[in-house]
Design a protein around this motif. Structure first.
Motif, mmCIF file in Angstrom:
data_model
loop_
_atom_site.group_PDB
_atom_site.id
_atom_site.type_symbol
_atom_site.label_atom_id
_atom_site.label_comp_id
_atom_site.label_asym_id
_atom_site.label_seq_id
_atom_site.Cartn_x
_atom_site.Cartn_y
_atom_site.Cartn_z
ATOM 1 N N GLU A 38 38.272 54.398 33.658
ATOM 2 C CA GLU A 38 38.144 53.526 34.835
ATOM 3 C C GLU A 38 38.313 54.321 36.124
ATOM 4 O O GLU A 38 37.672 54.016 37.135
ATOM 5 C CB GLU A 38 39.153 52.385 34.748
ATOM 6 C CG GLU A 38 38.887 51.425 33.594
ATOM 7 C CD GLU A 38 39.397 50.019 33.851
ATOM 8 O OE1 GLU A 38 39.915 49.755 34.952
ATOM 9 O OE2 GLU A 38 39.267 49.173 32.942
ATOM 10 N N HIS A 42 35.622 54.367 39.138
ATOM 11 C CA HIS A 42 35.972 53.729 40.412
ATOM 12 C C HIS A 42 36.708 54.637 41.391
ATOM 13 O O HIS A 42 36.964 54.235 42.517
ATOM 14 C CB HIS A 42 36.833 52.485 40.151
ATOM 15 C CG HIS A 42 36.201 51.513 39.214
ATOM 16 N ND1 HIS A 42 35.062 50.810 39.531
ATOM 17 C CD2 HIS A 42 36.528 51.132 37.950
ATOM 18 C CE1 HIS A 42 34.723 50.030 38.518
ATOM 19 N NE2 HIS A 42 35.595 50.210 37.542
ATOM 20 N N GLY A 52 40.023 46.661 35.528
ATOM 21 C CA GLY A 52 39.861 46.692 36.972
ATOM 22 C C GLY A 52 41.105 46.325 37.751
ATOM 23 O O GLY A 52 41.075 46.292 38.984
ATOM 24 N N ASP A 466 32.095 48.656 32.702
ATOM 25 C CA ASP A 466 33.133 47.663 32.961
ATOM 26 C C ASP A 466 32.795 46.361 32.248
ATOM 27 O O ASP A 466 31.625 45.977 32.137
ATOM 28 C CB ASP A 466 33.264 47.403 34.463
ATOM 29 C CG ASP A 466 33.878 48.581 35.200
ATOM 30 O OD1 ASP A 466 34.665 49.312 34.571
ATOM 31 O OD2 ASP A 466 33.560 48.779 36.385
#
Length: 533
Positions: A38, A42, A52, A466
Motif C-alpha cells: 500500500e 500511495h 487504505g 486496492d
C-alpha cells in the motif's frame, strides 16, 4: 567492526537471504508486506495502512525500509521484505563476534554458532521482524556501553541516544525501552553513576518527547480517535492486558523452548562466575546476564507478552552459554562443554528424525518438494558423518562440530521446513482466482467469518490493486448487504449456510487457503438470509 567481524556478518547475511524470492507470503509477514504494497501504491506516510486506513500498532519507519528496498524492483517480494531484518540479524551476529573476539576467537565463533542455533532467532530472521531490528540496535547500544571508558560522557550520549531514537522510530516505546535497558546494564556494572544518571534522564526525556510527537502525528494522520487507538495499541493495551495477557514468569519459562539451545544452556553456565576473579571475560558475562535480566524482567511488567519481544536477549544468552569454552578445567565447565558438544554432535540426526516425522505427518506436502527433501537427507547424513569424524580430533573440534550443527539446522529449515510451511499455508493461488472472478463480473466481495486483521490480511496481501471488501459474521449481516455480491468463506461455513438456505447457489470456486478449504459463492438475492430457516 573489525575485518573478521565484518566477514562473519556478511557470511551470515548471505545465509539469511538464501532462497528469499517469490511473492508468496505466509504467516505474520502478510501484514508487513501489505503495509509495503500500500505504501508503494500511495506513497510513504507516518503510519502504515491497511484497506487504505492508517494502522495504529506500528510507526511507518519499518514499512518505509521495505518500501526503499522494493523501489528498485518496482514491487514487494520476499527478498525486499526480508532484507531489513536480514541486515539487522547480520549486524547482531557481527556484534556478538566483535564483543567476544578480543578475549577468545574460539569463544566468539562458538557464540555465533549458538546464536544461529537459537530457535526464535532462526524463525524471526527468515521473516519480517521489527523486534530483530530493535535487537540489533540494542546490541550496538550494549557494545558502546561496554566500551564506555573510551568515550567522554557527551561522546557516549552522542552514540547511545540516536540508537534509542531509531528504536522508537521503528517500534514505538518498546523500541526505545529495550536498547536503553541494555545500555544501562554495563554502566551499572562498572558503577559509572554519573553516566548512568545522565543517560537515564536523557532516555526518559527522549521517550516523553517521542511519545508526544507520535501522538501528534497520529492526530494529524487520523484525527483524535486514531491517536487514542495508537496510545491503546502501543502503550496502555500492553500494560493492562487488554491486548492479551500472560503470567509474570512467561519469558523465563517460555525461553527454555523458544530460545533453545542458548537460554537453557546459559542458565547453568552462570554458576561458573561463582568465586571467579574479576577479569574482562567475567565482566562481559556478568554484563550479558544483567542486560538479559533487565530485558526479561522489564518486559514482564506489561501484561502483553510475546516471545519475539525479548529477541535482544538471544545474543547475550549465546555468549553466556558458550562461556564454558573459555573457562579452564573446572568440573562444571568440563561437563557443560561435553554436554554442548554432544548436543551439537547429534543435531544432524535429530533434524533427520524431524524430516522423517514430517514425512509421516504430511506425506503429500513433502513429496511435492521433490529434490529438496532428498538433498536435505543426503546433506544431513554427510554432516552427521563429518561431525562424528571430528569427535576424536582435538584441533578445532568444537568449532567444526558446531559448524556441522548450524549447517544441519539451517539446511533442514531452508530445504524442508520453510517450503513445506509455504505449501501448507499458501493463500496466493486461491486469492488470485477470487480476484480474477470478481474482476470478470464486478460486484462487491464479502468476507464471511474472516477477521479484518487476521485471515482477511492474508487475502489482501496477494492482490496487486486496492480493494475494499465488506465483512460479515452472521446471516443477518449478509441480509443487510446490498446484492448481488460475492461471498468468500471456508467450506464448513458454506455447507452450513447452504443447508440452512437451500436457495444459495453452488460455489464458483473452491481451493486451499491458509491451510484450510475455502470457496467463493455469488449471492444474487441477499434477502434469502432474512427469511425463516
Amino acid at each position: 567492526m573489525t575485518r573478521q567481524a565484518l566477514c562473519v556478518a556478511l557470511a551470515a547475511l548471505v545465509l539469511f537471504l538464501l532462497g528469499a524470492q517469490g511473492a508468496s507470503v505466509v504467516g505474520f509477514d502478510s501484514r508487513f508486506v501489505l503495509f509495503a504494497k500500500e505504501m508503494l501504491r500511495h506513497g510513504p506516510g507516518f503510519f502504515p495502512t491497511t484497506y487504505g486506513e492508517p494502522y495504529p500498532d506500528y510507526p511507518g519507519a519499518s514499512t518505509f525500509l521495505i518500501y526503499l528496498a522494493s523501489l528498485p524492483l518496482g514491487r514487494v517480494n520476499l527478498f525486499s521484505a526480508w532484507l531489513p531484518t536480514a541486515l539487522a540479524s547480520a549486524a547482531s551476529v557481527g556484534l556478538t563476534y566483535r564483543l567476544v573476539a578480543p578475549l577468545s576467537r574460539q569463544w566468539a565463533l562458538l557464540s555465533v554458532a549458538m546464536l544461529l542455533l537459537t530457535a526464535t532467532f532462526l524463525s524471526e530472521t527468515r521473516a519480517v521482524s521489527v523486534d530483530l531490528q530493535v535487537a540489533a540496535l540494542g546490541m550496538l547500544a550494549f557494545f558502546f556501553a561496554m566500551r564506555a571508558e573510551r568515550y567522554p560522557p557527551r561522546g557516549l550520549l552522542a552514540r547511545l541516544l540516536p540508537l534509542l531514537l531509531a528504536g522508537f522510530v521503528l517500534r514505538g516505546p518498546l523500541g526505545l525501552v529495550v536498547p536503553a535497558g541494555m545500555a544501562c546494564s554495563p554502566l551499572l556494572l562498572d558503577r559509572r553513576w554519573r553516566c548512568l544518571l545522565v543517560f537515564s534522564l536523557g532516555a526518559l526525556l527522549l521517550l516523553a518527547g517521542c511519545g508526544v510527537l507520535l501522538l501528534a502525528l497520529a492526530r494529524l494522520t487520523g484525527g483524535e480517535p486514531f491517536a487514542w487507538e495508537v496510545l491503546r495499541m502501543q502503550v496502555t493495551g500492553r500494560l493492562d492486558g487488554s491486548a492479551g495477557a500472560s503470567d509474570a514468569l512467561y519469558y523465563f519459562r517460555g525461553s527454555l523452548g523458544n530460545y533453545a539451545l542458548a537460554f537453557p544452556l546459559a542458565v547453568p553456565a552462570v554458576a561458573l562466575l561463582w568465586r571467579r576473579k574479576s577479569d574482562p571475560a567475567s565482566r562481559l558475562v556478568v554484563a550479558c546476564v544483567l542486560a538479559a535480566l533487565v530485558v526479561m524482567v522489564g518486559l514482564s511488567v506489561p501484561q502483553a507478552k510475546k516471545a519475539r519481544y525479548i529477541l535482544a536477549m538471544a545474543p547475550l544468552a549465546a555468549i553466556v552459554a558458550t562461556y564454558p569454552f573459555y573457562v579452564g578445567d573446572r568440573r562444571l565447565a568440563v561437563f557443560l562443554r561435553r554436554l554442548i558438544q554432544a548436543l551439537w554432535l547429534v543435531l544432524p540426526l535429530l533434524v533427520l528424525l524431524g524430516v522423517w516425522l514430517g514425512w509421516r505427518r504430511y506425506p503429500q506436502v513433502l513429496q511435492a518438494l521433490g529434490w529438496r527433501v532428498w538433498l536435505c537427507v543426503g546433506g544431513l547424513v554427510v554432516l552427521q558423518l563429518f561431525s562424528l569424524s571430528r569427535l576424536f580430533q582435538r584441533d578445532r573440534r568444537a568449532e567444526l562440530i558446531a559448524l556441522g550443527a548450524v549447517l544441519a539446522l539451517w539446511g533442514g529449515y531452508l530445504l524442508v521446513v520453510e517450503p513445506a510451511e509455504r505449501r501448507l499455508y499458501d493463500s496466493r493461488e486461491f486469492s488470485l482466482a477470487v480476484d480474477a472472478a470478481v474482476a470478470g463480473a464486478p460486484a462487491p466481495l464479502v468476507l464471511y467469518g474472516m477477521g479484518r486483521d487476521a485471515r482477511a490480511i492474508k487475502f489482501m496481501v496477494n492482490l496487486d490493486r486496492d480493494m475494499q471488501p465488506l465483512f460479515a459474521g452472521s446471516p443477518e449481516q449478509l441480509a443487510a448487504s446490498a446484492g448481488p455480491y460475492y461471498l468468500m468463506l471456508d467450506e464448513q461455513r458454506a455447507a452450513q449456510l447452504r443447508a440452512a438456505y437451500p436457495a444459495l447457489e453452488a460455489p464458483l470456486l473452491c481451493g486451499r487457503f491458509d491451510n484450510d478449504r475455502y470457496c467463493l459463492l455469488r449471492v444474487s438475492n441477499p434477502s434469502m438470509f432474512g427469511s425463516v430457516r
